[in-house]
Design a protein around this motif. Structure first.
Motif, short mmCIF file in Angstrom:
data_model
loop_
_atom_site.label_atom_id
_atom_site.label_comp_id
_atom_site.label_asym_id
_atom_site.label_seq_id
_atom_site.Cartn_x
_atom_site.Cartn_y
_atom_site.Cartn_z
N ARG A 105 58.96 19.03 58.67
CA ARG A 105 59.04 20.13 59.63
C ARG A 105 57.65 20.59 60.04
O ARG A 105 57.39 20.85 61.22
N VAL A 106 56.74 20.71 59.05
CA VAL A 106 55.36 21.11 59.34
C VAL A 106 54.72 20.09 60.27
O VAL A 106 54.05 20.45 61.25
N HIS A 107 54.93 18.83 59.99
CA HIS A 107 54.37 17.76 60.82
C HIS A 107 54.91 17.84 62.24
O HIS A 107 54.16 17.71 63.22
N GLU A 108 56.22 18.04 62.35
CA GLU A 108 56.82 18.16 63.68
C GLU A 108 56.28 19.38 64.41
O GLU A 108 55.99 19.32 65.62
N GLU A 109 56.09 20.48 63.68
CA GLU A 109 55.52 21.69 64.29
C GLU A 109 54.09 21.44 64.76
O GLU A 109 53.69 21.85 65.85
N ASN A 111 52.84 18.54 65.59
CA ASN A 111 52.91 17.68 66.78
C ASN A 111 53.30 18.48 68.01
O ASN A 111 52.75 18.28 69.10
N ARG A 112 54.24 19.39 67.82
CA ARG A 112 54.65 20.25 68.95
C ARG A 112 53.47 21.09 69.42
O ARG A 112 53.19 21.17 70.62
N ARG A 113 52.72 21.69 68.48
CA ARG A 113 51.54 22.50 68.86
C ARG A 113 50.48 21.64 69.53
O ARG A 113 49.84 22.07 70.47
N ARG A 114 50.31 20.43 68.97
CA ARG A 114 49.32 19.52 69.55
C ARG A 114 49.67 19.23 71.02
O ARG A 114 48.81 19.24 71.90
N GLY A 155 38.39 24.76 73.17
CA GLY A 155 37.95 24.30 71.87
C GLY A 155 38.33 25.29 70.78
O GLY A 155 38.74 24.93 69.71
N GLY A 156 38.21 26.56 71.07
CA GLY A 156 38.58 27.59 70.10
C GLY A 156 40.07 27.55 69.79
O GLY A 156 40.47 27.72 68.65
N GLN A 157 40.90 27.31 70.78
CA GLN A 157 42.33 27.25 70.54
C GLN A 157 42.67 25.99 69.74
O GLN A 157 43.52 26.03 68.86
#
Length: 160
Positions: A105-109, A111-114, A155-157
């Motif tokens: 779930r963390v990985h998927e999150e 990836n979603r944020r990325r 870059g900060g984000q």
């Protein structure tokens, strides 16, 4: 009188012969009984020997049974210990599966944020290009200060 004694002597001799034969029969019967008694004694000894062998064999079987019972108890204890280990391993496996699901779930999150950040980055680049084109057409010298601040914000984000 002599005839009487002769007859009497003959009768006594016949009776003596009968007694001698009877005595021989008694002796013969006694000998047979002695032989039978000897045979019975030998059989009794043989039976006693076999009984002793049987008792020794039964004692050995009891010892084997006791040893098998001890082995059975040890195996049962080992089986119980293995069952406890299996239960502990299943619990650990369930815990690991939960951790793996959480990591997924963390990985998927992430990836979603990325992907979100990439989308924002593309949007900012498009704005930057738009501002650069506006600035170049508007005042002609285009100092690029807007580009700088926009890139540092992206870059900060991305780092956060």
């Amino acid at each position: 009188n002599a005839l009487f004694w002769e007859e009497r002597k003959g009768g006594l001799a016949a009776q003596e012969e009968r007694l001698r034969r009877h005595h021989m029969q008694v002796l013969s019967r006694e000998e047979q009984l002695n032989q039978q008694a000897q045979q019975l004694s030998e059989r009794d000894k043989a039976v006693s020997g076999k009984q002793q062998q049987l008792q020794a064999h039964q004692a050995a079987l009891r010892l084997q049974e006791d040893a098998l019972n001890r082995q059975r108890a040890a195996l049962q204890a080992e089986q119980e210990a293995l069952a406890k280990q299996a239960a502990a391993l299943k619990a650990k496996e369930a815990e690991m599966a939960q951790r793996e699901a959480k990591l997924q779930r963390v990985h998927e999150e992430m990836n979603r944020r990325r992907e979100q950040l990439r989308g924002q980055d593309r949007e900012l680049k498009m704005r930057e290009e738009s501002l650069t084109h506006q600035g170049a057409s508007g005042n002609g010298n285009g100092n690029g200060s807007g580009t700088m601040s926009t890139s540092s914000t992206v870059g900060g984000q991305a780092d956060g």
